[in-house]
Scaffold this active site. Structure first.
Site: not given
Length: 485
Positions: A459, A280, A149, A246
């Site tokens: 992150e 997400c 994405n 993630e």
């Protein structure tokens, strides 16, 4: 149609495996490139190259590494239009998004960690004569595995902290979006970063598995699905690799009765329909206080129906194409399941059509469901498409309990003008990041990641330094050693 290889040792090379796959424009179904698939021998080559690059790169000072990374960020900014165009062809997202977010946010990430590179240090401990200190040392060869994405942004999010800490990286983009990671490798090389420090191997799950199991890899960082994350954790356990995950989400967006209605509607639109809903952290479970539900849905419908579905390269387009035909079928299947379960379609609910492009590409109308219940699949499962479920609630304790009743815990949002309530609810929500009176804002300066089955580790921000370095303790005796025997 072009041919794309692997990036190993500072140059593009062919795959020894001899295998290839194609990448397709989701909006037109046209083949963009034939791409080399890395086999086991190619993975070995890439990891060996990274080991050589690591030896040179880790010997530099943080300031030296930072200067090269800043040059890379500058090149990214200079090539923004070119790279955003390529990203649109590969992902199907609107050019209005890619040109203002994807490449630019990647450059911002590299700039942030370039600035941090010279500040990475250990600590000093005064022990009353003897003393000790710690060193923050790089891990070695790190593997980054990207999602489809945000291909170039994710490649930057993984490579920038790894490189700032002195590591080398082998990056595997999604086989659905393989193109811009190769361009990032070119950018790093142009900036003077030594050969082998950033390598790109292409392929599917077989390539990823070979990377994760490689004995010379110290760490794996994945952005992907929950099942993939679990498989990577299991594979990495054999050699006790460090892992950052993630993963997916089914995030709640809670809108209280005192919220600014226009801003709440804007947030719901961004939290569901930006990048065709393929994000997400999207807030796809929209809980609206019963007293404002009707007004909220009316405003939401009016604005959704004005959204332009069409050519991703047209700056006027709001909603582009889903990544693949199989994903299109999955999203439409969820919509059908929602209807069958008794949810009401306010707008959308169909594959978009009416033009040659829409009929050919993977386009879905932005869809809003009401009359939803918490047990419906459209409310429980991650759809990863432009599908919003609107639910009503009556009080704070109730909505917090319902919002937390999920296996996911990536993100959440709260809209209220009562800041005490906003902070109270944010503290109670089980999520890695909570937005108050906004949604999906992810500045590089703050940590990003989830809890529960939405992942582990963080992150971005200085928190990422923890995941790409290891501490070494050095104890220094100043008065000699007395043995008891």
């Amino acid at each position: 149609m072009t041919t794309v290889g692997l990036f190993i040792g500072g140059v593009e090379v062919a795959a020894e495996s001899g295998e290839t796959f194609t990448t397709v424009n989701p909006a037109t179904q046209e083949v963009l490139a034939t791409v080399a698939r890395a086999g086991a021998a190619d993975v070995d080559r890439a990891v060996a190259s990274a080991r050589e690059g690591f030896a040179e790169w880790s010997a530099m000072t943080g300031a030296e590494r930072g200067r090269m990374m800043l040059r890379a960020a500058a090149v990214l900014r200079e090539r923004n239009d070119e790279l955003a165009h390529l990203e649109v062809l590969d992902t199907g997202k609107p050019i209005a998004e890619a040109s203002t977010v994807d490449v630019i946010s990647g450059a911002e990430c590299i700039e942030f960690f370039a600035g941090a590179a010279a500040t990475i240090h250990g600590e000093y401990y005064d022990l009353g004569g003897p003393f000790a200190y710690t060193r923050r040392e790089p891990l070695g060869v790190c593997v980054g595995i990207g999602a489809w994405n945000y291909p170039i942004q994710i490649a930057c999010w993984k490579s920038a902290p790894a490189l700032a800490c002195g590591n080398a990286m082998v990056f595997k983009p999604s086989d659905l979006t393989p193109l811009t990671a190769m361009k990032l490798a070119e950018v790093y090389a142009e900036a003077g970063i030594p050969a082998g420090v950033f390598n790109v191997v292409q392929g599917d799950g077989r390539t990823g598995d070979a990377l994760v199991r490689h004995p010379d890899v110290a760490k794996v960082s994945l952005t992907g699905s929950v099942p993939t994350g679990k498989a990577i954790m299991a594979a990495a356990a054999d050699t006790l690799k460090a892992v950052t995950l993630e993963l997916g989400g089914k995030s709640p967006l809670v809108i209280f009765e005192d919220a600014d209605l226009d801003h709440a509607v804007s947030a719901a639109l961004l939290a569901n329909f930006y990048t065709q809903g393929e994000i997400c952290s999207n807030g796809t479970r929209v809980y609206v206080h019963r007293s404002i539900h009707e007004a909220f849905v009316d405003a939401l419908r009016a604005r959704t129906e004005k959204m332009v579905i069409g050519d991703p390269l047209d700056p006027r387009t709001d909603v582009g194409a889903l990544i693949s035909e199989s994903h299109l079928a999955k999203v439409l299947g969820f919509i059908d399941a929602g209807i069958a379960a008794g949810a009401h379609v306010v707008c959308g609910g169909r594959r978009a059509g009416g033009s040659e492009l829409l009929d050919r590409g993977n386009f879905v109308e932005p869809t809003i469901f009401t009359a939803c219940t918490d047990d419906m699949s459209i409310v429980q499962d991650e759809i990863f498409g432009p599908v919003m479920s609107v639910l009503t609630f009556d009080d704070e304790d109730e909505v917090v309990a319902r919002a937390n009743a999920t296996e996911f815990g990536l993100a959440a949002g709260v809209f209220t003008n009562d800041l005490s309530r906003g902070h109270r609810v944010a503290a109670a929500l089980e999520a890695g990041i909570v937005w108050i009176n906004t949604y999906n804002i992810t500045p590089i300066e703050v940590p990003f990641g989830g809890v529960k089955q939405s992942g582990m580790g963080r992150e971005n921000s200085l928190a990422a330094i923890e995941h790409y370095t290891q501490r070494k303790t050095v104890y220094v005796e100043t008065s000699g050693v007395d043995a008891p025997y």
